[in-house]
Every structure is written in structure tokens, then in C-alpha cells.
Design an enzyme around this catalytic site. Structure first.
Site, PDB file in Angstrom:
ATOM      1  CD  GLU A 178      -6.993 -10.095  -8.909  1.00  0.00           C
ATOM      2  OE1 GLU A 178      -6.493 -11.161  -8.522  1.00  0.00           O
ATOM      3  OE2 GLU A 178      -7.603  -9.317  -8.170  1.00  0.00           O
ATOM      4  CB  SER A 235      -4.331  -3.826  -6.612  1.00  0.00           C
ATOM      5  OG  SER A 235      -3.939  -5.123  -6.309  1.00  0.00           O
ATOM      6  NE  ARG A 247      -0.768  -5.630  -7.525  1.00  0.00           N
ATOM      7  CZ  ARG A 247      -0.136  -5.635  -6.364  1.00  0.00           C
ATOM      8  NH1 ARG A 247       1.174  -5.471  -6.342  1.00  0.00           N
ATOM      9  NH2 ARG A 247      -0.783  -5.796  -5.236  1.00  0.00           N
TER      10      ARG A 247
END
Lengths: 410, 745
Positions: A178, A235, A247
Site C-alpha cells: 500500500e 501513516s 515509513r
């Protein structure tokens, strides 16, 4: 039949969504299906997948679907187009609502786009994740599997519903990471603009309802970029180049928290209703502000009187609990969640030494209050060092990224 | 005139229950002598601080005024003992639920009415707004100064909390190198403070999502009004019914992706539905997780920005609640990947009151002194976890007491410690070692009868000695039972803390020195033997004499237990290295920590000292400031030295020329904490350039300091007088420890 099975052998992304700091590998490729029709031969020659072209992002709360509607279909092609494909195209493009919960965001439609040599329009559709079984059932009813197409899907639901797609819809998903999809989608959509307008924008004078202006922003130097994706949860990614990102962190206090708490506190049933209530409420009745404690600014800490000292802090008092309205509570919930996201984003930007922050995700849909607050908070607390940016297609980038993967567009 | 400015009730709005009967004399101790007051009325707890004096008996020794040496006779004791009244300062801190406030204030007013000097500083009370003002505005300064006061004076103040591990509480040893660190105060909001030194700290950030959010939002969601009840609800809830977890989003695939399915993807994500009811417990739990995680995350982000790896937490959200300590610790570990440590404080709830009190009491200079936690008067850290020993906590959970004695002398590190931050005095951590804990608790229980008898016997002329001794027995017995249940109650549990607690309890009931007469007698006997012992030592050859001197040190150390012979071979034996060293150049200055009165000090230590003096080594002889068991006190050592000087010209001239110096340790413990020693001793050690440290006796060289690393040569000598411990160390009863250590170059 064996061919289709082969067609869906895309590899599972190597790294999971919440593994932080990992640099991503490019996805492995998948082999396209074959057919005897001319269109299929043509597609194969151009290494183009068969229609229909979908990109799917199955989140915790919402499913985002992008659909490419070819507008350059020749009469010949149309004649050969199988019935089920035609039916899907007509169904999706002639409606703006599907069932009771599916919605096509007509205002976001991207017109005259060229993708893999085909001209057409890109449609943006969303529906709640809890209607996923109905969607799969529809795929079965419309005999999707006969189209020998590939379904590229991202988001946690790509994993959760994989088995249902296979057993109920006879469809195999190509699951995609994703975060890869998100970044790919953002960069692509920014590059094509918004039907001649700018995709990216910012707010000038966000705190002043009279002077506040939404202005286009040219993201010509996108890197480094802090990307804050606010879906059900949040996120936060630091993006250094197209293929180099990590991330940084995430928080569970996101759009799902705002809506979930609003449901509990106000009895509202839709996100739109929650926002509508919030727009009419006054959070200062619910929150304890710095000025409630200090009578004004608290100069020693550089805290302005309007800053929230304790979210829901006034609700410790029984009298004040009895004096607030549902609208006030909705507003306070919105302010609490938004401020917190802004605060975490600001700390991440400081730690990563990045000064442009792009906020995306469906929490921001029709949510000007949150966007303006993020814009103001970032500017205020960073003394003008940080800029909050937003993007018109706020929640659809993952789905766009999935479509791009299908088309193997880098 | 006493002015009581305390008003303002807790925001819980409960009516005050006046029917509750208190044993206030047990709670508000020494109130008659209270000198200075601070009261802090919080949301649910009232904190009271006062400065008082305690009068208690001390045993003093004094030389007889001899007109000539010939008056000395065999039956005569070497000095006289007198019991005197002494007044010392004590700080009292009391924390109780607001329910009792009226009854308590009445009691206090009644007892203050006749005095003119007292000032009540109302740091709480007044209008709602004013209370908030106090709570939020003044918190930071007092919080920091309160914290540093405790930190300087209570060695095991800070701990990490580990749920599901034994022990749950792991205490940190305080050292001066804690700076810089991050302080996170979770009141109704969150303040994040970077502390660089005791007086330099900076507010670096905050968050509005704090205790007020938990309380306010929790009250809205669950209709539960009280903070503690909300926590209680949370401790019984299942947050996974309300939160959207990773496994809810990913289905079963989270495992193949290496994700933890239990991570929260979206707090309250599942409550976004109109057609489902959620239990209060589940919502409270979800809220607790949401807030704790958020605070932990922000703390980690700030810690990273400032490159700090320790975060101390405080504020009413924490206040010793295992459930919040657990979630905060989890969050810090998660977001920092274990790189940042979350720490909590034993007396967190007192910090504001202590800080405010210190500010008000500036003219008494509380920060100029060293203070020690009085284990007899303090109730210790209680687990507030509802499932833990509810019967035990009938009152102690309601009234929490902390008492600190002002010590006569400021205490500092021994300058010879190799690495002060890593120095841990105690050899065995009984909080950690369940087997050893059981053994020693039983051991102290079994010894209690003997201690009671000894105490009574020490005061034959007192009419109430038996009654007081019985009270002592009850108090110490209760302490031991508390420690069985909650070994972490007073910090790390050690043999030293058990011994010190016993001394504090004895003092509490006016048994300042139960061994004073025994010591007097034994000192008398040993002094008479001194000339003979020295004569016989002098007849020995050099090498023989060195062994005899060491054996004398060891023998003296064992005589008090009536042992005839030590066990051979020695369990730890580096005697030959020591002998080799003695053949080299003399030490510049030796620091000797003496153990027992009588044979040990007079026939063991003094001949050894004499030999060192003859070698050209200066000697600093350090004895306890106050009595503990039969240990020689500084006062006794002065008399003993004077008497020996009268018999021995070597000691005589050394005393006169200040080559032999008698100092006090600053301690009244049978053990030895080298990080809390008299400032004067430390200065002398530095001035004379001490290059040898001799520590003798079980308490000082085995229970403590066995592993102590020094930056000069050291001798640790003891005879293991406890079969269980001997076995644990791999030896037999009366095994000898002779540990000569030379620091690595």
C-alpha cells in the site's frame, strides 16, 4: 483456465505496512493473459493488459476504486467487446451512486487521460469496506472471471478478502504494497494535474475565515517530502525520491477515531453527519484552553491563550458535561484528532529535517476545518518553517497506484 | 496564629464523610512540634507536608574524668554511657483521599491552636480556577525541585515497571550523572520538559491529550465520574472490541506479512457504527490505550529530537497506577524500539507538595542537608492494583506516609569509587532473588525475639521498656509481612534495607542503642588485653606478624558470635598477593571502615592500624555516626583510641601528629553505602590521597561492597557467620573472605 491462474502470480510485497524504515523493492511483474481476439492480440503486442482497468484500495473503513473508462473505443472494438465488459462500463459510468453506499466522486473525474496509449476518463468510486462481500458478489453476478482480467488491489483488505475473491468471485487478486501504491499514485496524479488545474494546494491565512484562501501549489521540487496519510489510522512517510522512502511512524488516532468517537458521543451515523455537526459546534466548551487556566497567554512556555491545554478537559466537571451539545462534542473530537496528527507530523518533520508536509487520506474529504487547522497549526508551531500541502484526490492515491501497477507504468 | 487557607473540594463533588473515624495520631505524627505546613488539595487526593522535630533518646559515651592512671581497676568500665534526649528534624508527607479532608483538617486545627509560629501555606483550595492555576502553573517548578530533592536523598526513587515479570518494579540506582533527561508530566494535559541540570530545565512541548482527556472523555463515554473508577473499568476491559486492530484490516494475513495482528490500526475504529453497544469497560480500556500510546509516541519523538534515552513520567495520570505505568511503558518500548526507557517514581504523588514545601521552607535550608527515608514511619510503595492484597491495604491504601529524617551531616560519594554511576552497594538484590528473599525474611523474623529481648535488657531501669519493645516487635513484624507481599515497597529489598528498617523501628520506640552496655563491657575487656596482644605481636618475625594481624582482624570479626575457629581453607584467599604488596613501598594513606566494638576494633583493627603507621602509612579510621547492633560508633572509637594512646606510644604520637585520624561515616547502618558517606570523610580522603581502603565485616564487605570496584587498592575481609550465605558462596560456616584487589591499570 490455467492461463488465468498464472496471470495472478504477482508476488506478495516483501515488507509489511507497519515495518518502519524499510526501503522498498520494486514489485515483481506478472504475465498477461492471452486470447484469440484481435483486441487481445493488440493488447498483448503493446504489453497492455485487457480491459477493464481497475485499481482497488481496500482500507479499514473505505474501499477506493479507480476505473479507467476508454473513450477511444473503435466501432470494431465495440463490436467485439464482450457483454459483461460493456455492462460494467455502462454501469459504472452512467451512475453516480451504486447501491445504497457506493458513490462516484464525479467532481474528481480526470478527463482525457492517456494511459498505455489509450485515451479515456479516470473515475473515482468509494464504498464502505463492510460492503466488500456485496462487491465480490456483484463481481460473481456480472461474471467478471470470464474477462480474464487482473485485479490489482492494495490496502489491508487485499489480504483480508483475497480468499473471498477467489472462492466467491473466482477472481485472484494481485496484491500490492500500500505504501508503494500510495507514493506512485501521488506522484502520478500530481504530474497529470486536475483537468488543467493544479492538483496540489495550500491555504493562505488559514485561521482567518474572511481572508482564508485555497491556492494552487506547484510541487515541482517534491523531495524530500513528509507524507501523512490519514485514513482510519495514520501513516507517516518520509519520501526522498520516487523509489526511496521510509515509513517514519504512524498513529492509531486517525479518521476512524474521529468518526468512531463521534458515533459514541453524538449518535451520528455517517462521516458527513459527523462533520456537519462539528461545523456547528464549539470545541472551547469541551476543551480546557490555556486561557482557561492562565487567564491569557502563558508566556513562559510561549503558549497562546487559545491553545488547547487539555482536550475534553472541561468534561471532568459534571456541570460542564451537562452544558455541552452534541455539536460541541463533535467539534472537540475533530479538533483533538486533527491537532494531534499535526503535532506528530510536526515532530516527524523536525526529526527528519523535512519542511514540506503533504496531508492526504479520506479523513480530509470535505473536511475544510481539519485542513485549515493542520495548515495553521503547522505554520504556527514551526514559526513558519513548515508548509502543509493538500491534494485534490486526497483518498484515492493508493487505488491509482494499484492501477498504475496493473499498467506497469513506472 | 495558624491560618488555615485550605478549602476547595475535589472535582468529584462527593459529600464529605465525617463519620469516618481516624487514628490521626498514627497518621499526623509529631504534629505538636510541626513547624511549617504545606497543603495541596488535588482532584481526589490531599497532600500535606510539614516540618517537625522529633525528640528521641540517644546513647552518648563519655570518658570518666580520671585523675590519674592508677585509678583504673579491672572491674571498672572504660567509659560511661548516658542516655540523652536529642531533637532532630523530620519531614512528614501525608497523602489521603479528599473524603477525609474535613476530619483531618479539624484534627490539625485542634492541634495547632496553641502555637503562634506555624504557617499553613495553602497551595490548593480556593476557586476552581485558582485550583487549576496551582495545579498547572506551579507544577513544573515544584515538580522539578521536589524530584531532585527526593532523587538526592532516596537512593531507590526511580524504577522501571515491567508487568508480568518478577519483580514488576526494577529500581535504578541514583547517581549524579542522570542529566540530561526528559520529564513528562501527565496532568490534565501533558508537559514535556527537558532537564539539563537541577536548575536548568526547559519546556520543549506538550500535548492536550492527557489525564483530563482520559477523565473527561471517559466520563462522557461511560458515565463514570471518578478517575480511579475509570481506571478500574479500563483494567477489566477488552480494547479489541472497540479498536480496529491490524488483524481486523488484514484478516489472517498479518502473520505472513510479519505484522503483529494485535497492533491498533485505528483507536475506536470499530465504534463507527450505529447498531452496536459497547461496554464501559471496553471503551475505558480503548481510551486508556489511545492516550497512553499517544503520550508515549510524543515522548519518544521528543526524546529522539533531543537525543535523550530516559523519560521520567509523573502526574496524576500515573500516580503509581500499574495499569497506566504498564501502557506507558509498552508505548515507549514500542515507539522507541526499546531505545528509550520509561521511568517512574516511588513518591511521584508528593513531588508537587515537596516542591512547594521546599520553596516555603527556604529559611530552614532543607536542601543544605542530607535526608534519609525513615522506613519505620513511611508506608512505602503500595501496589494500587485492585487485585493485589486488598486486606492488607485497609488503611495504608488510604493514608500514605513518607517521613524523612534530617541527617546530621551531608552525604556524598566516596571519591575512590571507580565508577560512581555503576556502583551498587548491595551484593544480592532480594527483590530479584525470590529464594534469598524468603530465606532472609524468615531469618529476620526468627531473630526478632532475640532483638526484642536485647532491647528490653538494655533498659533495665525503664518501666515501659517491655511495652515499647512489644510495639517495636509489632511494627517490624508488619514491615516484614509487607515486604513479603510487596518486596519493592521501599525500593530494592536487600539485607541492608532489612537491617536498616530494624534500626529505624528500634529508634522509633526509643531503643537507640540496645547494645551500648554490651559494647561497653567488651571494650573494657579488650582494652585490658591490648598491651599483651601488642607485645606478643612484636615478638613475631615480620612475615609471621603480618599473618597474625590479618587473623586478628578476622578473629575479632567473628568473636561476637562466639566462634572459636574459622573454617579452613579460606574461601576467598588473596593473602599471598597482599603479603607480596607489603614487601613493597608503604601506602600513602589507608581508609579503614571498622565493624564491631570490643575485640574487633581494639585487638583486631588497632594492631593492624599500628603496623600501618609503623610502615609510614597514614590511617583514616571511619566508624558509624550512630549506633547499629554492636558496631563501634565514632564516639566510642574516640574513647578507645584515647585509651590505647595512653598505653601505646605509636598510636599516641600518630594521633597527636594527625597521622591517625578518626572520622565518622555519616551512617547508622550495619552495612555500608559508599555513595552516601560523610562529606568531611570524603574531603579528608581526597586531601590525604588515600590509596588503600580496608573494609571488614559481613555487613560492610559481604552484604554490601563485595563487588564494589574502587580506583585504589582494597582489602575486603569477613568471616561468613551465616551457614546459608556460606553455602551460597560455595563455602562452609565461618569461611574466610580475604579479598585483596588492585584496580586494573
Amino acid at each position: 483456465e490455467p492461463l488465468r491462474r498464472r496471470a495472478s502470480s504477482a508476488s506478495v510485497p516483501a515488507v509489511g505496512a507497519s515495518v518502519e524504515g524499510a526501503r522498498r523493492d520494486r514489485l515483481g511483474s506478472y504475465s498477461g493473459p492471452t486470447s484469440v481476439s484481435r483486441q487481445r492480440v493488440e493488447s498483448l503486442r503493446k504489453k497492455r493488459p485487457l480491459f477493464p482497468w481497475f485499481g482497488l484500495d481496500i482500507g479499514g473503513t473505505l474501499v477506493k476504486l479507480v476505473y479507467f473508462e476508454p473513450k477511444d473505443i473503435t466501432a470494431e472494438e465495440e463490436e467485439e467487446e464482450v457483454e459483461s465488459l460493456k455492462s460494467i462500463r455502462k454501469y459504472l459510468t452512467s451512475n453516480v451512486a451504486y447501491g445504497s453506499t457506493g458513490i462516484r466522486d464525479v467532481h474528481l473525474e480526470l478527463k482525457d487521460l492517456t494511459l498505455c496509449g489509450r485515451k479515456g476518463n479516470l473515475h473515482f468510486i468509494r464504498f464502505p469496506t463492510h460492503d466488500m462481500p456485496a462487491f465480490i458478489q456483484m463481481g460473481r453476478d456480472k461474471n467478471f472471471s470470464s474477462l480474464h482480467t487482473v485485479f490489482c488491489a492494495t490496502g489491508g483488505g487485499a489480504y483480508k478478502f483475497e480468499q473471498d475473491f477467489l472462492t466467491i468471485g473466482d477472481l485472484q487478486l494481485c496484491k500490492l504494497d500500500e505504501l508503494d501504491c500510495l507514493i506512485k499514485g501521488i506522484l502520478y496524479i500530481d504530474s497529470v494535474g486536475f483537468n488543467g488545474r493544479s492538483q496540489c494546494y495550500y491555504f493562505e491565512n488559514p485561521a482567518d475565515s474572511e481572508k482564508c484562501q485555497k491556492l494552487p501549489f506547484d510541487l515541482k521540487n517534491p523531495y524530500p517530502l513528509l507524507l501523512v496519510n490519514i485514513g482510519s489510522g495514520v501513516s507517516i512517510l518520509a519520501v526522498y525520491s520516487k523509489d526511496n522512502y521510509k515509513r517514519v511512524t504512524g498513529t492509531s488516532l486517525g479518521g476512524g477515531t474521529f468518526f468512531g468517537l463521534c458515533c459514541l458521543l453524538t449518535g451520528c451515523t455517517t462521516f458527513e453527519e459527523a462533520l456537519e455537526m462539528a461545523s456547528r459546534g464549539d470545541s472551547t466548551k469541551v476543551d480546557k484552553l490555556v486561557r482557561d487556566i492562565y487567564g491569557g497567554d502563558y508566556e513562559r512556555f510561549g503558549l497562546p491563550g487559545w491553545a488547547v491545554a487539555s482536550s475534553f478537559g472541561n468534561m471532568m466537571s459534571k456541570e460542564k458535561r451537562e452544558a455541552v451539545s452534541k455539536e460541541d462534542l463533535a467539534r472537540a473530537t475533530l479538533i483533538t484528532i486533527t491537532n494531534n496528527i499535526g503535532s506528530i507530523a510536526r515532530m516527524c518533520a523536525l526529526n527528519e529535517n523535512i519542511n514540506q508536509v503533504v496531508f492526504v487520506g479520506n479523513f480530509l474529504r470535505i473536511n475544510t476545518i481539519a485542513m485549515r487547522l493542520l495548515a495553521y497549526a503547522l505554520d504556527y508551531w514551526s514559526k513558519g518553517q513548515l508548509k502543509a500541502l493538500f491534494s485534490e484526490h486526497e483518498g484515492y492515491f493508493g487505488a491509482v497506484g494499484a492501477l498504475l501497477e496493473l499498467l506497469k507504468i513506472p | 496564629m495558624a491560618e488555615c487557607g485550605a478549602s476547595g473540594s475535589g472535582s468529584s463533588g462527593d459529600s464529605l464523610d465525617k463519620s469516618i473515624t481516624l487514628p490521626p495520631d498514627e497518621i499526623f505524627r509529631n504534629l505538636e512540634n510541626a513547624k511549617r505546613f504545606a497543603i495541596d488539595i488535588g482532584g481526589s487526593l490531599t497532600k500535606l507536608a510539614y516540618y517537625s522535630t522529633v525528640q528521641h533518646k540517644v546513647a552518648k559515651v563519655r570518658s570518666f574524668d580520671h585523675s590519674g592512671k592508677d585509678t583504673e581497676r579491672d572491674h571498672e568500665p572504660p567509659y560511661e554511657i548516658s542516655v540523652q534526649e536529642e531533637i532532630t528534624a523530620r519531614l512528614h508527607f501525608i497523602k489521603f483521599e479528599n473524603t477525609y479532608i474535613e476530619a483531618c483538617l479539624d484534627f490539625i486545627k485542634d492541634h495547632l491552636v496553641n502555637t503562634e509560629t506555624k504557617v499553613i501555606q495553602a497551595t490548593g483550595g480556593g476557586a476552581y480556577k485558582f485550583k487549576d492555576l496551582i495545579e498547572e502553573k506551579l507544577r513544573l517548578n515544584p515538580w522539578c525541585s521536589g524530584w531532585h530533592f527526593l532523587f538526592r536523598n532516596i537512593p531507590h526513587e526511580a524504577f522501571v515497571y515491567q508487568k508480568d515479570s518478577d519483580p514488576e518494579f526494577r529500581f535504578q540506582t541514583n547517581h549524579p550523572h542522570i542529566f540530561p533527561y526528559l520529564l513528562v508530566n501527565i496532568g490534565s494535559g501533558v508537559s514535556i520538559v527537558k532537564v539539563e541540570t537541577e536548575d536548568r530545565f526547559e519546556w520543549v512541548g506538550g500535548s492536550s491529550i492527557g489525564g483530563g482527556t482520559f477523565w473527561g472523555l471517559g466520563a462522557l463515554l461511560t458515565k463514570t465520574k471518578k478517575f480511579d473508577e475509570l481506571l478500574h473499568l479500563a483494567s477489566r476491559g477488552q480494547h479489541s472490541n472497540v479498536d480496529m486492530l491490524v488483524r481486523d484490516v488484514y484478516g489472517g494475513a498479518h502473520q505472513t506479512l510479519g505484522l503483529s495482528g494485535n497492533l491498533i490500526a485505528s483507536s475506536f475504529g470499530k465504534s463507527a457504527t450505529a447498531d452496536q453497544e459497547f461496554s464501559k469497560e471496553d471503551m475505558a480500556k480503548s481510551l486508556l490505550h489511545m492516550i497512553s500510546n499517544d503520550i508515549g509516541q510524543l515522548a519518544c519523538l521528543h526524546a529522539r529530537l533531543h537525543s535523550l534515552d530516559r523519560v521520567y513520567f509523573g502526574g496524576f495520570f500515573i500516580r503509581g497506577h500499574p495499569v497506566t505505568m504498564r501502557t506507558i511503558t509498552y508505548s515507549i518500548n514500542f515507539f522507541s524500539k526499546g531505545e528509550v526507557q520509561a521511568l517512574f517514581l516511588r513518591h511521584e504523588g508528593y513531588l508537587g507538595a515537596i516542591g512547594a514545601f521546599l520553596k516555603g521552607a527556604e529559611q530552614d535550608n532543607p536542601n543544605q542537608y542530607s535526608w534519609g527515608e525513615n522506613y519505620a514511619g513511611s508506608s512505602g510503595l503500595m501496589s494500587t492494583s485492585p487485585e493485589l492484597g486488598p486486606a492488607q491495604r485497609a488503611r495504608s491504601g488510604t493514608f500514605d506516609l513518607l517521613e524523612m529524617d534530617r541527617l546530621e551531616r551531608p552525604l556524598v560519594n566516596l571519591p575512590l569509587l571507580l565508577d560512581p554511576p555503576s556502583y551498587v552497594p548491595d551484593t544480592v538484590d532480594l527483590t530479584d532473588d525470590a529464594l534469598a528473599r524468603k530465606y532472609w525474611l524468615t531469618c529476620f523474623e526468627e531473630a526478632l525475639d532475640g532483638v526484642v529481648k536485647r532491647a528490653v535488657a538494655s533498659q533495665p531501669d525503664s518501666v515501659d521498656a517491655a511495652e515499647r519493645a512489644e510495639k517495636f516487635r509489632q511494627k517490624y513484624w508488619n514491615k516484614l509481612q509487607t515486604l513479603r507481599q510487596q518486596p519493592f515497597a521501599y525500593g530494592t529489598l536487600t539485607v541492608r534495607s532489612l537491617l536498616d528498617t530494624r534500626e529505624h523501628c528500634l529508634n522509633e520506640f526509643n531503643f537507640p542503642d540496645p547494645y551500648s552496655k554490651v559494647k561497653q563491657r567488651e571494650n573494657g575487656v579488650a582494652l585490658r588485653c591490648f598491651p599483651g596482644v601488642v607485645r606478643s605481636l612484636d615478638t613475631l618475625g615480620w612475615e609471621e606478624r603480618q599473618l597474625a594481624l590479618v587473623k586478628g582482624l578476622l578473629a575479632g570479626n567473628v568473636f561476637d558470635w562466639g566462634a572459636k575457629a574459622v573454617s579452613e581453607p579460606w574461601l576467598v584467599d588473596s593473602y599471598s598477593e597482599w603479603l607480596q604488596r607489603l614487601k613493597g613501598p608503604p601506602h600513602k594513606c589507608a581508609l579503614i571502615f571498622a565493624d564491631n566494638s570490643g575485640i574487633d576494633i581494639i585487638l583486631g583493627v588497632f594492631p593492624f592500624v599500628r603496623e600501618l603507621l609503623l610502615r609510614g602509612t597514614e590511617v583514616i579510621l571511619a566508624c558509624n555516626s550512630g549506633p547499629a547492633l554492636n558496631d563501634v560508633t565514632h564516639g566510642e572509637s574516640l574513647i578507645v583510641a584515647e585509651r590505647i594512646a595512653g598505653m601505646d606510644p605509636v598510636v599516641h604520637s600518630a594521633l597527636r601528629e594527625e597521622r591517625l585520624l578518626l572520622v565518622q561515616t555519616g551512617s547508622s547502618s550495619p552495612c555500608l553505602d559508599l555513595s552516601r558517606l560523610d562529606k568531611g570523610l570524603a574531603a579528608l580522603v581526597r586531601e590525604r590521597g588515600a590509596d588503600l581502603v580496608v573494609i571488614e565485616g559481613m555487613g560492610r564487605a559481604v552484604h554490601t561492597n563485595y563487588h564494589a570496584a574502587l580506583c585504589c587498592e582494597s582489602l575486603k575481609l569477613a568471616v561468613i557467620k551465616n551457614a546459608w550465605l556460606a553455602e551460597r558462596l560455595g563455602g562452609r560456616l565461618f569461611s574466610v573472605i580475604f579479598k585483596y584487589e588492585v584496580p586494573a591499570e
